[in-house]
Design a protein around this motif. Structure first.
Motif, PDB file in Angstrom:
ATOM      1  N   CYS A   1      17.469   2.785  36.870  1.00  0.00           N
ATOM      2  CA  CYS A   1      18.777   3.456  36.306  1.00  0.00           C
ATOM      3  C   CYS A   1      19.892   2.400  36.533  1.00  0.00           C
ATOM      4  CB  CYS A   1      19.150   4.557  37.556  1.00  0.00           C
ATOM      5  SG  CYS A   1      20.841   5.410  37.173  1.00  0.00           S
ATOM      6  N   ASN A   2      20.459   2.287  35.133  1.00  0.00           N
ATOM      7  CA  ASN A   2      21.399   1.254  35.134  1.00  0.00           C
ATOM      8  C   ASN A   2      22.794   1.667  36.067  1.00  0.00           C
ATOM      9  OD1 ASN A   2      20.158  -0.733  33.371  1.00  0.00           O
ATOM     10  ND2 ASN A   2      20.706   0.542  31.548  1.00  0.00           N
ATOM     11  N   HIS A   3      23.071   2.980  36.143  1.00  0.00           N
ATOM     12  CA  HIS A   3      24.193   3.436  36.813  1.00  0.00           C
ATOM     13  C   HIS A   3      23.877   3.219  38.380  1.00  0.00           C
ATOM     14  CE1 HIS A   3      27.612   5.883  37.523  1.00  0.00           C
ATOM     15  NE2 HIS A   3      27.162   6.520  38.590  1.00  0.00           N
ATOM     16  N   CYS A   4      22.841   3.617  39.136  1.00  0.00           N
ATOM     17  CA  CYS A   4      22.399   3.460  40.354  1.00  0.00           C
ATOM     18  C   CYS A   4      22.274   1.873  40.568  1.00  0.00           C
ATOM     19  CB  CYS A   4      21.494   4.272  40.766  1.00  0.00           C
ATOM     20  SG  CYS A   4      21.853   6.046  40.688  1.00  0.00           S
TER      21      CYS A   4
ATOM     22  N   GLY B   1      15.618  10.209  29.808  1.00  0.00           N
ATOM     23  CA  GLY B   1      15.630  11.402  30.818  1.00  0.00           C
ATOM     24  C   GLY B   1      16.807  11.362  31.547  1.00  0.00           C
ATOM     25  N   GLU B   2      17.104  12.262  32.317  1.00  0.00           N
ATOM     26  CA  GLU B   2      18.121  12.048  33.656  1.00  0.00           C
ATOM     27  C   GLU B   2      17.661  11.434  34.886  1.00  0.00           C
ATOM     28  OE1 GLU B   2      19.274  16.046  33.608  1.00  0.00           O
ATOM     29  OE2 GLU B   2      19.739  16.060  31.363  1.00  0.00           O
ATOM     30  N   CYS B   3      18.521  10.658  35.235  1.00  0.00           N
ATOM     31  CA  CYS B   3      18.242  10.100  36.776  1.00  0.00           C
ATOM     32  C   CYS B   3      18.201  11.082  37.879  1.00  0.00           C
ATOM     33  CB  CYS B   3      18.986   8.931  36.991  1.00  0.00           C
ATOM     34  SG  CYS B   3      19.009   8.265  38.781  1.00  0.00           S
ATOM     35  N   VAL B   4      17.048  11.012  38.588  1.00  0.00           N
ATOM     36  CA  VAL B   4      16.967  12.149  39.597  1.00  0.00           C
ATOM     37  C   VAL B   4      18.088  12.056  40.572  1.00  0.00           C
ATOM     38  CG1 VAL B   4      15.400  12.880  41.459  1.00  0.00           C
ATOM     39  CG2 VAL B   4      14.542  12.348  39.514  1.00  0.00           C
ATOM     40  N   LYS B   5      18.573  10.961  40.966  1.00  0.00           N
ATOM     41  CA  LYS B   5      19.549  10.570  41.807  1.00  0.00           C
ATOM     42  C   LYS B   5      21.148  11.055  41.420  1.00  0.00           C
ATOM     43  CE  LYS B   5      21.535   7.179  45.177  1.00  0.00           C
ATOM     44  NZ  LYS B   5      21.349   5.872  45.462  1.00  0.00           N
ATOM     45  N   CYS B   6      21.538  10.345  40.187  1.00  0.00           N
ATOM     46  CA  CYS B   6      22.657  10.740  39.784  1.00  0.00           C
ATOM     47  C   CYS B   6      23.205  11.533  38.578  1.00  0.00           C
ATOM     48  CB  CYS B   6      23.295   9.191  39.488  1.00  0.00           C
ATOM     49  SG  CYS B   6      22.823   8.293  37.845  1.00  0.00           S
ATOM     50  N   GLY B   7      21.960  11.824  37.765  1.00  0.00           N
ATOM     51  CA  GLY B   7      22.058  12.546  36.472  1.00  0.00           C
ATOM     52  C   GLY B   7      22.318  11.998  35.250  1.00  0.00           C
TER      53      GLY B   7
ATOM     54  N   THR C   1      18.807   7.805  31.636  1.00  0.00           N
ATOM     55  CA  THR C   1      17.978   6.550  32.013  1.00  0.00           C
ATOM     56  C   THR C   1      16.714   6.396  30.816  1.00  0.00           C
ATOM     57  OG1 THR C   1      16.540   5.489  33.563  1.00  0.00           O
ATOM     58  CG2 THR C   1      16.304   7.841  33.578  1.00  0.00           C
ATOM     59  N   VAL C   2      16.618   5.370  30.603  1.00  0.00           N
ATOM     60  CA  VAL C   2      15.333   5.072  29.247  1.00  0.00           C
ATOM     61  C   VAL C   2      14.576   4.086  29.802  1.00  0.00           C
ATOM     62  CG1 VAL C   2      15.241   3.947  27.345  1.00  0.00           C
ATOM     63  CG2 VAL C   2      17.435   5.272  27.534  1.00  0.00           C
ATOM     64  N   THR C   3      13.196   4.566  29.531  1.00  0.00           N
ATOM     65  CA  THR C   3      12.018   3.681  29.828  1.00  0.00           C
ATOM     66  C   THR C   3      11.246   3.318  28.599  1.00  0.00           C
ATOM     67  OG1 THR C   3      11.616   4.962  31.780  1.00  0.00           O
ATOM     68  CG2 THR C   3       9.600   3.572  30.996  1.00  0.00           C
ATOM     69  N   GLU C   4      11.411   2.143  28.207  1.00  0.00           N
ATOM     70  CA  GLU C   4      10.678   1.646  27.056  1.00  0.00           C
ATOM     71  C   GLU C   4       9.247   1.374  27.353  1.00  0.00           C
ATOM     72  OE1 GLU C   4      11.071  -1.597  23.490  1.00  0.00           O
ATOM     73  OE2 GLU C   4      12.822  -1.186  24.559  1.00  0.00           O
TER      74      GLU C   4
ATOM     75  N   LEU D   1      13.532   5.692  41.219  1.00  0.00           N
ATOM     76  CA  LEU D   1      14.396   7.001  41.433  1.00  0.00           C
ATOM     77  C   LEU D   1      13.774   8.152  40.806  1.00  0.00           C
ATOM     78  CD1 LEU D   1      18.057   5.644  41.426  1.00  0.00           C
ATOM     79  CD2 LEU D   1      16.738   5.957  43.307  1.00  0.00           C
ATOM     80  N   GLY D   2      13.065   7.981  39.815  1.00  0.00           N
ATOM     81  CA  GLY D   2      12.586   9.272  39.021  1.00  0.00           C
ATOM     82  C   GLY D   2      13.412   9.811  37.937  1.00  0.00           C
ATOM     83  N   MET D   3      12.923  10.467  37.079  1.00  0.00           N
ATOM     84  CA  MET D   3      13.424  11.024  35.931  1.00  0.00           C
ATOM     85  C   MET D   3      12.917  12.375  35.714  1.00  0.00           C
ATOM     86  SD  MET D   3      12.646   9.844  31.942  1.00  0.00           S
ATOM     87  CE  MET D   3      12.912   8.014  32.252  1.00  0.00           C
ATOM     88  N   VAL D   4      14.091  13.299  35.010  1.00  0.00           N
ATOM     89  CA  VAL D   4      13.693  14.602  34.885  1.00  0.00           C
ATOM     90  C   VAL D   4      14.063  14.708  33.289  1.00  0.00           C
ATOM     91  CG1 VAL D   4      13.941  15.657  37.170  1.00  0.00           C
ATOM     92  CG2 VAL D   4      15.792  15.680  35.811  1.00  0.00           C
ATOM     93  N   ASN D   5      13.507  15.745  32.965  1.00  0.00           N
ATOM     94  CA  ASN D   5      14.156  16.425  31.371  1.00  0.00           C
ATOM     95  C   ASN D   5      13.650  15.203  30.230  1.00  0.00           C
ATOM     96  OD1 ASN D   5      14.908  18.868  32.175  1.00  0.00           O
ATOM     97  ND2 ASN D   5      16.893  17.722  33.003  1.00  0.00           N
TER      98      ASN D   5
END
Length: 75
Positions: A31-34, A57-63, A66-69, A39-43
């Motif tokens: 997560c670039n923000h955290c 998807g969305e970071c589980v911690k901050c929402g 997040t991108v995984t290549e 941390l995990g990803m949802v959606n």
């Protein structure tokens, strides 16, 4: 003359992947923000273009997004 090239993005079916692959991709994130790893990803939503494949998807911690290549091995 300058030409702008647009990346043609095509949606893919993330859920067509095996359950093990899905679990790995959703858990192994950055997560670039955290500024934290795994941390995990949802959606998740999967996409591809000419040169790459990635999951957004969305970071589980901050929402935040997040991108995984994905780098696929040539077997």
């Amino acid at each position: 003359m300058t030409e702008l090239l647009e990346e043609q993005v095509v949606p893919r079916d993330f859920y067509a992947r095996s359950a093990e692959e899905q679990e790995d991709f959703l858990a192994q994130t950055w997560c670039n923000h955290c500024q934290e790893i795994d941390l995990g990803m949802v959606n998740p939503k999967e996409f591809e273009s000419k040169d790459r494949i990635w999951i957004e998807g969305e970071c589980v911690k901050c929402g935040n997004t997040t991108v995984t290549e994905i780098v696929e091995d040539d077997e």
